[in-house]
Scaffold this active site. Structure first.
Site, mmCIF file in Angstrom:
data_model
loop_
_atom_site.group_PDB
_atom_site.id
_atom_site.type_symbol
_atom_site.label_atom_id
_atom_site.label_comp_id
_atom_site.label_asym_id
_atom_site.label_seq_id
_atom_site.Cartn_x
_atom_site.Cartn_y
_atom_site.Cartn_z
ATOM 1 N N GLY A 6 -32.616 -4.326 -0.648
ATOM 2 C CA GLY A 6 -31.165 -3.628 -0.982
ATOM 3 C C GLY A 6 -31.274 -2.379 -1.849
ATOM 4 C CD GLU A 8 -30.644 0.885 0.465
ATOM 5 O OE1 GLU A 8 -31.739 0.742 0.101
ATOM 6 O OE2 GLU A 8 -30.125 1.889 -0.314
ATOM 7 C CD GLU A 19 -34.596 -1.368 0.401
ATOM 8 O OE1 GLU A 19 -34.760 -2.747 0.279
ATOM 9 O OE2 GLU A 19 -34.208 -0.637 -0.468
ATOM 10 N N PRO A 27 -24.796 -8.113 -17.251
ATOM 11 C CG PRO A 27 -24.215 -6.561 -18.868
ATOM 12 C CD PRO A 27 -23.741 -7.614 -17.951
ATOM 13 C CD GLU A 52 -47.951 -8.061 0.535
ATOM 14 O OE1 GLU A 52 -48.157 -9.097 1.093
ATOM 15 O OE2 GLU A 52 -48.257 -7.643 -0.644
#
Length: 141
Positions: A32, A48, A52, A69, A107
């Site tokens: 992401g 994304e 990736e 948070p 990886e």
């Protein structure tokens, strides 16, 4: 600190979940990243994941929206940038492509979700657990 919309994908194959070892911190996490200006969250998650992992995916279910948070939504990058992500997390189905590391992945591997690597990011663990509940409706965390 900058607030930025983000996306992440939970991708299952044969009851295993795909994780990437990230190049920014060396830890395992879900594919992401950030939503670009003018881009929809749907387009962002597809882009994304392709960048990736090499996979073409389709978002099939909203797992949740994550902004607290306390749940690791503030990230400090090695270059000093601090980003508070408000992330939409989707379960995605693989529709094509070939699994291959992109520039941000060291990886890629599928893991049993009950036996994730010790160095899996805490927020990824939360999102995977949420995905496995098959909760009707999205989590707001």
């Amino acid at each position: 600190m900058v607030i930025r919309p983000g996306v992440a994908a939970v991708i299952f194959r044969d009851e295993a979940v795909l994780l990437q070892r990230r190049d920014d911190n060396g830890k395992w996490g879900l594919p992401g990243g950030g939503v670009e200006p003018g881009e929809s969250v749907r387009a962002a998650i597809v882009r994304e994941v392709r960048e990736e992992t090499g996979l073409a995916v389709e978002p099939v279910r909203l797992i949740g929206v994550y902004s607290d948070p306390l749940n690791h939504q503030i990230v400090t990058y090695p270059d000093g940038n601090v980003i508070h992500y408000v992330s939409s997390v989707f379960e995605c189905a693989i529709r094509g492509g070939t699994l291959a590391c992109g520039a941000e992945s060291l990886e890629l591997r599928f893991f049993d979700p009950r036996a994730l690597p010790d160095d899996t990011l805490a927020i990824s663990r939360i999102r995977i657990v949420d995905a496995l509940t098959n909760h009707v409706g999205a989590f707001i965390r």
